[in-house]
Design a protein around this motif. Structure first.
Motif, PDB file in Angstrom:
ATOM      1  N   TYR A  10       0.863  -1.190   0.000  1.00 35.12           N
ATOM      2  CA  TYR A  10       0.000   0.000   0.000  1.00 35.12           C
ATOM      3  C   TYR A  10       0.896   1.236   0.000  1.00 35.12           C
ATOM      4  CZ  TYR A  10      -3.406   3.521   1.470  1.00 35.12           C
ATOM      5  OH  TYR A  10      -4.196   4.642   1.545  1.00 35.12           O
ATOM      6  N   ASN A  11       0.889   1.949  -1.124  1.00 33.01           N
ATOM      7  CA  ASN A  11       1.704   3.160  -1.284  1.00 33.01           C
ATOM      8  C   ASN A  11       3.177   2.893  -0.972  1.00 33.01           C
ATOM      9  OD1 ASN A  11      -0.607   4.581  -1.982  1.00 33.01           O
ATOM     10  ND2 ASN A  11      -0.920   5.406   0.079  1.00 33.01           N
ATOM     11  N   ASN A  36      -1.589  -5.149  -4.749  1.00 34.10           N
ATOM     12  CA  ASN A  36      -1.625  -3.697  -4.640  1.00 34.10           C
ATOM     13  C   ASN A  36      -2.937  -3.291  -3.972  1.00 34.10           C
ATOM     14  OD1 ASN A  36      -1.188  -0.896  -5.102  1.00 34.10           O
ATOM     15  ND2 ASN A  36      -2.362  -1.039  -7.007  1.00 34.10           N
ATOM     16  N   SER A  39      -3.468   1.302  -3.678  1.00 27.37           N
ATOM     17  CA  SER A  39      -2.469   2.372  -3.545  1.00 27.37           C
ATOM     18  C   SER A  39      -2.850   3.591  -4.362  1.00 27.37           C
ATOM     19  CB  SER A  39      -1.096   1.870  -3.988  1.00 27.37           C
ATOM     20  OG  SER A  39      -0.634   0.820  -3.173  1.00 27.37           O
ATOM     21  N   THR A  43       2.771   2.437  -7.085  1.00 26.69           N
ATOM     22  CA  THR A  43       3.152   1.085  -6.681  1.00 26.69           C
ATOM     23  C   THR A  43       2.834   0.058  -7.765  1.00 26.69           C
ATOM     24  OG1 THR A  43       2.899   1.533  -4.308  1.00 26.69           O
ATOM     25  CG2 THR A  43       2.707  -0.766  -5.014  1.00 26.69           C
TER      26      THR A  43
END
Length: 236
Positions: A10-11, A36, A39, A43
Motif C-alpha cells: 500500500y503506497n 496492490n 495504492s 506502486t
C-alpha cells in the motif's frame, strides 16, 4: 517446490522495485505476486515494470484482505509453497532459502528476529508489544514463539488452503498463528535478519497500537476457544 512470493503493498512506490529486485537476485526461480491494496501512488506500475504479477484491489482492504487474496491466488494456481514478504524492504531475500528449507518439516515457518541475537533494533514500545504477544500465543498454543508479529513467513499447501478459506482481517499475524495451531498444523521459527524500513512510513500510529493490543488480545482468546470449522479441502 513451485513457490510464490506474496507481497502486500500500500503506497510503497519508494521500495517495491528494490524488494522485487532483491528477490530476483537471491531466488530467481520463484514467482512473485504483488497485491496492490488500493495504492494512490505508482506502486502498481513500478511493480509491473519490475516483472511481478500484480493484483490490484479496487480499494484498500487492509493486510488481512490483501494476504487472503494472495493465498487464494496461490491455491488456485497450485503452488506448493507461498512466502509472505513486506513491501517496505525489511525482509531480506537472502533468508528465503532458510525458510523454504524448513517447509518439508513444518506447515508454516516464521522468520524470527529473536530466536538468535541479531542486529535488528526496535523501539521499546514495539519490543514490549512483540514480547507480550509472543508470551500470550505461547501460553494459548502451548508452543514457544519468539516473534509472533513477524510478517516474514513460508506456508505449505495445507496452510495455503486454510488461509485461502479464512485469514484474520486487522493486524492478522498473531491471530493467524492460533488459527493454524487449532487446526493441527506444525509451526516453526527460524532465525532471520531484518532491516529498517527502506522508504515510506508505517501505518501503525500510537493510537492504532493501543487498538491493536486490545483487539488482537481479544481475537487470540476468542480464536483459541473456537471449535474446528469446515473449510477448503486441504492437502500436503
Amino acid at each position: 517446490m513451485r513457490t510464490l512470493i506474496i507481497i502486500p503493498a500500500y503506497n510503497e512506490e519508494g521500495s517495491i522495485a528494490q524488494v522485487i529486485g532483491d528477490i530476483r537476485e537471491h531466488a530467481p526461480e520463484v514467482d512473485i505476486v504483488v497485491v496492490n491494496d488500493g495504492s494512490k501512488d505508482r506502486t502498481e506500475a513500478i511493480a509491473r515494470d519490475a516483472g511481478a504479477e500484480v493484483i490490484t484491489m479496487p480499494f484498500n482492504v487492509g493486510i488481512g484482505g490483501g494476504m487472503q487474496t494472495g493465498y487464494l491466488y496461490a491455491y488456485q494456481n497450485g503452488y506448493d509453497a507461498a512466502v509472505q514478504m513486506d513491501a517496505d524492504g525489511q525482509h531480506r531475500a537472502a533468508d528465503l532459502p532458510k525458510l523454504l528449507a524448513a517447509i518439508p518439516y513444518s506447515d508454516l515457518v516464521i522468520g524470527s528476529r529473536y530466536v538468535e541475537q541479531t542486529a535488528y533494533r526496535s523501539s521499546a514500545t514495539r519490543r514490549v508489544g512483540i514480547l507480550f504477544f509472543s508470551k500470550l500465543v505461547s501460553f494459548v498454543t502451548r508452543q514457544r514463539f519468539t516473534d509472533t508479529t513477524s510478517g516474514f513467513r513460508a506456508a505449505n499447501r495445507k496452510v495455503i488452503a486454510l488461509y485461502a478459506n479464512y485469514y484474520p482481517s486487522d493486524y492478522p499475524e498473531v491471530e493467524s498463528i492460533v488459527y493454524l495451531k487449532r487446526r493441527g498444523c506444525r509451526l516453526a521459527e527460524v532465525p532471520v535478519e531484518m532491516r529498517s524500513r527502506e522508504a515510506g512510513r508505517s501505518s501503525i500510529t500510537p493510537l492504532k497500537s493501543v487498538y491493536y493490543m486490545l483487539k488482537v488480545t481479544l481475537s487470540v482468546l476468542m480464536s483459541a476457544s473456537r471449535v474446528r470449522v469446515r473449510g477448503v479441502k486441504t492437502s500436503g
